[in-house]
Enzyme design. Structure first.
Site, PDB file in Angstrom:
ATOM      1  CG  HIS A 378     -35.596  -6.851 -19.289  1.00 34.50           C
ATOM      2  ND1 HIS A 378     -36.081  -7.686 -18.307  1.00 34.50           N
ATOM      3  CD2 HIS A 378     -35.439  -5.639 -18.709  1.00 34.50           C
ATOM      4  CE1 HIS A 378     -36.220  -6.998 -17.183  1.00 34.50           C
ATOM      5  NE2 HIS A 378     -35.841  -5.756 -17.398  1.00 34.50           N
ATOM      6  CE  LYS A 569     -43.251 -20.247 -21.918  1.00 33.14           C
ATOM      7  NZ  LYS A 569     -42.097 -19.800 -21.129  1.00 33.14           N
ATOM      8  NE  ARG A 570     -47.793 -10.970 -25.648  1.00 34.96           N
ATOM      9  CZ  ARG A 570     -47.884  -9.646 -25.792  1.00 34.96           C
ATOM     10  NH1 ARG A 570     -47.977  -8.860 -24.733  1.00 34.96           N
ATOM     11  NH2 ARG A 570     -47.915  -9.099 -26.983  1.00 34.96           N
ATOM     12  CE  LYS A 575     -41.970 -15.279 -24.615  1.00 35.41           C
ATOM     13  NZ  LYS A 575     -41.249 -15.391 -23.326  1.00 35.41           N
ATOM     14  CB  THR A 677     -40.457 -14.550 -14.051  1.00 39.93           C
ATOM     15  OG1 THR A 677     -41.287 -13.927 -15.024  1.00 39.93           O
ATOM     16  CG2 THR A 677     -39.195 -13.723 -13.854  1.00 39.93           C
ATOM     17  CE  LYS A 681     -44.433 -15.084 -11.957  1.00 41.08           C
ATOM     18  NZ  LYS A 681     -44.885 -14.209 -13.044  1.00 41.08           N
TER      19      LYS A 681
END
Length: 844
Positions: A378, A569-570, A575, A677, A681
């Protein structure tokens, strides 16, 4: 003008929610009242909202039980190959509404609850999220369970029943504060304890090598108590099982060796071993090498493998008689999927069981092990890779360390035979990393002990074989595959966005829920004025609804005509929430500079949790809240820009937020986000994406057409070229780009923290001097791209056409497609859309 429909009346008109026949409704009302009275021992006069929720949950659960028993019976009769998905995380969220959707009970329950004078949404809001995951990896496991059941696979999810899931996040004075998530406080109506399947798990002790084989002796025993949760497929009468283990001390724990007066202490010490299933480690993409975590990893694996082998040995329903003893058959009857390296101990544990307990010779056992196990990677971030100190292993799992050494000895011989004299390669590929503290590399263990290794998006799988696992790919290229992630359209469209699901169903029928590729048919309507209007109308309704939610929960009034711009998101440096912050500040500065210009109004919402020990991530949250404090109270800006930090982002908040989104921010440095993911969505729910060519964004652009996404920034090749060349020098961008310099100077100078001017000095220092994720390198491209977003938003019709292209391109991103590929290409089983008979129908 006709009165707008109430929520209840609007819901009644939505066909994808199932039919509400009068006999059905009457039956549900009776069952509800019966549960209120007999299960909850409550009278209607004293019952509260929570009692009503439990009565409804039990009523819906009744409809699962017959199907659940029938499904397990069916599996015993058919004796199919079974799939075991082992994960330390299952981020399930709420269960009630999802169960009603999958059983086609939603309209009937809605009507029954309405007739009883209650409000369905209020009852649904009483349910606690099952927050047994950190983010993507845990939510993926939950989507996979839904798809495996919907595709008729004989599949089981195995994990840990954490007493405390991911912490609840509170924002206090702009800072994240964690609070324990006591999700089981009121009980969980969806689980069933199964004490009859309790299993012993051993820790510590030592090994004895005897003529009869190796014995693991003087070990401490902990009991694993399973709790089963039903997983219903979509309208196919199949109900699979998620089995989560809870740690229990054995009755004689610490009492064998208790001295006079030590009895009370011995009983109190039971807590120590029950701590194994107490709490989820709250790290996302970060390895913390704590003994308790290794215990959790072995605990789930040891209990699960005992279950797998018991089920393999008996084959007829309800029988405990041993039928199978030939373990060469195991790979034909069992597939084990390791969700990341967290359950890697399954490999040495399976070897221990086969060799030490079932007396297979090593080569036979190893062949069985490799053909049974498969591993999903992952992440490529080095700080996330699990490397356990050998000292800890020796102390906690002495037999497993011996087995790992033996696996490695044989593997090193094999590599040496293929690459004679290549010692550098041997040391790179060893399962044991040399150094002052020797460590076991768990990813290497997984690759060597599995027949299939996959990444989770095409670009990620390519990076794996080109970099991290290059040596292993050269040795055994046949092992490496890609399986691009997906999401379940049941939860992430039908359930969370019924308005959109209905507009789609009106045009192309309802089969898309099972076969998401059918969304391609929407392209026929790309120029259909009525369809364009309907899509835009649903989005506007969802925005109004979320705006109401924000006003109730955050006391902020927002402009529902503004663009809803989300990054949820985290919180992590890779990110690049900091890049988003720089855009917020730049846009603010530009509005201030020319307040009379026609600016596109935006509400920028950022949400996500920071790991409690991750200082930088916590500072990023503080920066976002600080920018909001300034921007949201500036009268010059008014409602043209609002910055909101969404507190306690979780599955249930995602279900409310995502349907309201116009813009989805997917802005990681190219080559760092394995898949993502959330991106899928947002796409499925009618948002446009601004993003880098990273993770699944690449394939989203391919499916929807790159011109229908806002793609910016360096590609993987550009990042690699920069690293190989002069490197990344933040100061050059800072000196060259006035808007960037202004924004950084404001952060550094205390513009957003006047009471503590140096509050953000660590973040400034990070961005200027040691930013591994090259935020400034993509700044110009990002700001330019955001200007294009603003321009297009001014043309609602063209915007909505792009939205339709995106929705129509979502088919690939169903977890049904992902699971069908795992099934055929890794597990060797065939998915099926066949319905099995309902419990009240006769057997075929």
């Amino acid at each position: 003008m006709s009165k707008p429909l109430s929520d209840h009346d609007r819901r009644k008109q939505i066909s994808v929610r199932g039919l509400a026949g009068p006999e059905n409704v009457a039956e549900l009302k009776m069952a509800f009242n019966r549960h209120l009275h007999f299960t909850l021992v409550k009278d209607r006069n004293v019952a509260n909202k929570r009692d009503y929720y439990f009565a409804l949950a039990n009523t819906v659960r009744d409809h699962l039980v017959g199907r659940w028993i029938r499904t397990q019976q069916y599996y015993y009769e058919k004796d199919p190959k079974r799939v075991y998905y082992i994960s330390l995380e299952f981020y399930m969220g709420r269960t009630l509404q999802n169960t009603m959707v999958n059983l086609a009970l939603e309209n009937a329950c809605d009507e029954a609850i309405y007739q009883l004078g209650l409000d369905m949404e209020e009852l649904e809001d009483m349910e606690e999220d099952a927050g047994l995951g950190n983010g993507g990896l845990g939510r993926l496991a939950a989507c996979f369970l839904d798809s495996m059941a919907s595709l008729g696979l004989a599949a089981y999810g195995y994990g840990i029943r954490y007493e405390f899931g991911i912490f609840n996040q509170k924002i206090v004075n702009g800072w994240q504060v964690e609070e324990a998530d006591d999700w089981l406080r009121f009980g969980n109506p969806w689980e069933k304890a199964r004490p009859e399947y309790m299993r012993p798990v051993k820790f510590y002790g030592r090994t004895e090598h005897t003529p009869e084989g190796v014995k693991w002796v003087d070990a401490q025993v902990v009991l694993a108590l399973p709790y089963d949760t039903p997983i219903p497929g979509y309208r196919n009468n199949i109900v699979n099982t998620m089995r989560l283990w809870s740690a229990k001390a054995p009755c004689d724990f610490n009492l064998k060796d208790f001295n006079v007066g030590g009895y009370i202490q011995a009983v109190l010490d039971r807590n120590l071993c029950e701590n194994i299933s107490r709490v989820l480690y709250p790290n996302d993409n970060f390895f913390e090498g704590k003994e308790l975590r290794l215990k959790q990893e072995y605990f789930v694996v040891a209990a699960t493998l005992q279950d797998i082998i018991r089920r393999f040995k008996v084959s007829k329903f309800g029988s405990r008689e041993i039928v199978r003893t030939d373990f060469s058959e195991l790979p034909n009857k069992v597939a084990i999927q390791l969700n990341d390296t967290h359950p890697a101990m399954a490999i040495p544990e399976l070897m221990r069981v086969l060799v030490d307990e079932e007396s297979l010779d090593w080569d036979k056992a190893w062949d069985v092990c490799v053909r049974t196990c498969a591993y999903t990677n992952h992440t490529v971030l080095p700080e996330a890779l699990e490397r356990w100190p050998i000292e800890l292993f020796h102390h906690l799992l002495p037999r497993h360390l011996e087995i790992i050494f033996e696996i490695n000895r044989r593997f090193m011989e094999f590599v040496a035979s293929k690459y004679p004299g290549d010692n550098a390669r041997l040391s790179r590929m060893s399962l044991i990393e040399e150094g002052p503290c020797k460590k076991v590399n768990m990813a290497h263990l997984c690759i060597v002990g599995s027949h299939a290794v996959n990444g989770v998006a095409r670009i990620h799988s390519e990076i794996l074989i080109a970099t991290l696992f290059k040596d292993f790919y050269e040795l055994e290229p046949h092992k490496f595959q890609n399986k691009t992630n997906g999401i379940t359209p049941r939860r992430w469209l039908v359930m969370c966005n019924p308005g959109l699901a209905e507009v789609i169903a009106e045009r192309i029928g309802e089969d898309f829920v099972r076969d998401l590729d059918q969304l391609k048919k929407l392209l026929k309507f790309i120029n259909d004025e009525a369809f364009i209007r309907d899509i835009a109308k649903v989005k506007q309704e969802n925005k109004m609804k979320f705006a109401v939610h924000l006003e109730e929960h955050y006391k902020v009034k927002i402009n529902p005509q503004s663009m809803f711009d989300f990054q949820v998101k985290r919180i992590h440096e890779y990110k690049r929430q900091l890049l988003n912050c720089l855009h917020m500040i730049t846009y603010y500065n530009r509005i201030k500079k020319e307040p009379n210009k026609q600016w596109t109004p935006r509400t920028i919402m950022v949400g996500g949790k920071a790991a409690p020990g991750y200082h930088t991530a916590k500072m990023i949250i503080r920066l976002i809240t600080a920018i909001g404090e300034v921007v949201n109270h500036d009268p010059v800006v008014g409602d043209r820009l609002k910055i909101i930090f969404l507190e306690n982002y979780r599955v249930t908040l995602a279900e409310k937020a995502i349907p309201s989104a116009d813009l989805s921010e997917q802005i990681s440095t190219a080559g760092t986000e394995a898949s993502g993911t959330g991106n899928m969505k947002f796409m499925l729910n009618g948002a446009l994406t601004i993003g880098t060519m990273d993770g699944a964004n690449v394939e989203m652009a391919e499916e929807a057409g790159e011109e229908n996404l806002f793609i910016f920034g360096m590609r993987v090749e550009d990042v690699d070229a920069m690293d190989a060349g002069n490197g990344y020098h933040a100061i050059e961008y800072y000196n060259r780009i006035p808007d960037l310099k202004q924004a950084m100077d404001q952060i550094a100078g205390g513009f957003f923290s006047p009471k503590q001017p140096d509050l953000f000095k660590d973040l400034v220092d990070l961005l200027m001097h040691h930013d591994r994720f090259k935020v400034f390198a993509d700044y110009e491209s990002y700001i330019e791209c955001q200007e294009k977003v603003n321009e297009l938003y001014k043309n609602p019709k063209e915007w909505t056409k792009k939205v339709i292209h995106n929705i129509a391109g979502c088919g690939k991103f169903s977890s049904d497609r992902t699971i069908s590929q795992y099934a055929r290409e890794i597990w060797g089983v065939e998915p099926s859309l066949e319905k099995i008979p309902a419990p009240d129908e006769p057997h075929k």
